[in-house]
Scaffold this active site. Sequence first.
Site, mmCIF file in Angstrom:
data_model
loop_
_atom_site.group_PDB
_atom_site.id
_atom_site.type_symbol
_atom_site.label_atom_id
_atom_site.label_comp_id
_atom_site.label_asym_id
_atom_site.label_seq_id
_atom_site.Cartn_x
_atom_site.Cartn_y
_atom_site.Cartn_z
ATOM 1 N N TYR A 189 0.798 -1.217 0.000
ATOM 2 C CA TYR A 189 0.000 0.000 0.000
ATOM 3 C C TYR A 189 0.839 1.279 0.000
ATOM 4 O O TYR A 189 0.297 2.375 0.075
ATOM 5 C CB TYR A 189 -0.936 0.027 1.218
ATOM 6 C CG TYR A 189 -0.245 -0.213 2.544
ATOM 7 C CD1 TYR A 189 0.664 0.708 3.051
ATOM 8 C CD2 TYR A 189 -0.506 -1.357 3.286
ATOM 9 C CE1 TYR A 189 1.296 0.492 4.263
ATOM 10 C CE2 TYR A 189 0.128 -1.583 4.499
ATOM 11 C CZ TYR A 189 1.017 -0.643 4.980
ATOM 12 O OH TYR A 189 1.653 -0.852 6.189
ATOM 13 N N CYS A 191 3.425 18.796 0.378
ATOM 14 C CA CYS A 191 3.078 17.778 1.366
ATOM 15 C C CYS A 191 3.558 16.452 0.814
ATOM 16 O O CYS A 191 3.665 16.294 -0.412
ATOM 17 C CB CYS A 191 1.558 17.765 1.581
ATOM 18 S SG CYS A 191 0.909 16.346 2.505
ATOM 19 N N ASP A 192 3.872 15.487 1.675
ATOM 20 C CA ASP A 192 4.367 14.228 1.119
ATOM 21 C C ASP A 192 3.263 13.417 0.456
ATOM 22 O O ASP A 192 3.547 12.425 -0.220
ATOM 23 C CB ASP A 192 5.147 13.406 2.157
ATOM 24 C CG ASP A 192 4.285 12.738 3.200
ATOM 25 O OD1 ASP A 192 3.151 13.209 3.427
ATOM 26 O OD2 ASP A 192 4.744 11.775 3.810
ATOM 27 N N CYS A 220 -22.024 20.411 8.898
ATOM 28 C CA CYS A 220 -21.960 19.201 9.715
ATOM 29 C C CYS A 220 -21.719 19.539 11.181
ATOM 30 O O CYS A 220 -20.929 20.434 11.513
ATOM 31 C CB CYS A 220 -20.834 18.300 9.199
ATOM 32 S SG CYS A 220 -20.620 16.781 10.148
#
Length: 406
Positions: A15, A272-273, A317
């Site tokens: 993954y 960002c990674d 929400c």
Amino acid sequence: MAKPTGAICNLDCSYCFYLDKASLYPGARFRMRDETMEAYVRQSLESQDAPEVTIAWQGGEPTLMGLAFFARMVETAERYRRPGQVIRHTLQTNATLLTDEWGVFLAEHRFLVGISIDGPPDLHDRFRVDKRGRPTSERVLSGLDVLRHHQVDYNVLCTVHAGNVGEPLRVYRYLRDDCGALVIQFIPIVEHQPNPDDPYAVSERSVPSAAWGDFLIAIFDEWVGRDLGEVYVQTFDAILAPHLGLPAGLCVFAETCGHAVALEHNGDVYSCDHFVDPAHRLGNLHETHLVELVGSDRQQRFGNEKRDSLPRYCIECEVRDACWGECPKNRFVLTPDGEEGLNYLCAGYKAFFTRVDVPLRSMAELIRSGRPAADLRTAIARAGRNDTCPCGSGLKTKRCHQRHPA
């Protein structure tokens, strides 16, 4: 997050989202030069006024650089450290290459080491395999033994996927009891793999949204009743923080993002990674200082887009302020009314945040009153049985919180 070997790793976890980033640098050796290491360390130290500065190394697998590289890095950091400035060195590793020599070095320089473990061996080895497809749990545990023998501070990062999400307590208890982890991070695996028939499809390894919520709830209930004040679960700390008037401890739960940039082996800096691609390359620290790259208008827009792109379903929400739409990389499904940009994990997070809202509010009240952890566990457990707020008011929890919300 500096990646001295780029995407290169000695493992081949099914993954892993970063392995294919090697294609960005065809023909590269993927070994950070000392000049790049020095620039990163120097710019990190000179750009921060805080008394403590963290220098963080990730991968790929950073220990592939060898111990001598990190010894030179520590010497470099000491050379640039200002008087009174404390440096915290951190290293995220799969632990398979750790030896006693590593243990001595890491202990001497007080590294905090993060180890990736996905639970008991049968769960860990489902996806965390080496280049020949062989299981890795035995080698990981050997590396963990090195750290424990040399009394190196460590925490555990556990990815949650389709192979272990159904056994939350078994995973948590293994990390807590067998691995001795007092700080645990749980990271959900979400692999968006759209196809012509389903633009919202995910891989079969991905964690189902509802199951992710159930996983967190099961561990939260055990943690509150048994481990509060003794074991620290990053997700729980992060969502407790706003109840105490503190910023969220995780970028995924913050209103905006953009401060967790990724540094590649050659000095390239990305937003960002999770967004290491040409469109999100900010520049190179050999040409532009890290401060300028992180503070650039382009990066500010990237960070603010997290807030500004929330669909109305999220804005309205009831758990918005706990979630803020989580990580933008996971916002690829439709809201119930057909608007784009809903987080794939929404159902799970909504169930989790709703379930823990009252205990977290009660916990915050008790912490503010200076109660010890043992009192917190007892009071919150009692509140769960009779629905009386553990703050000591004697009122039903819901009514009490209406009178003095966190």
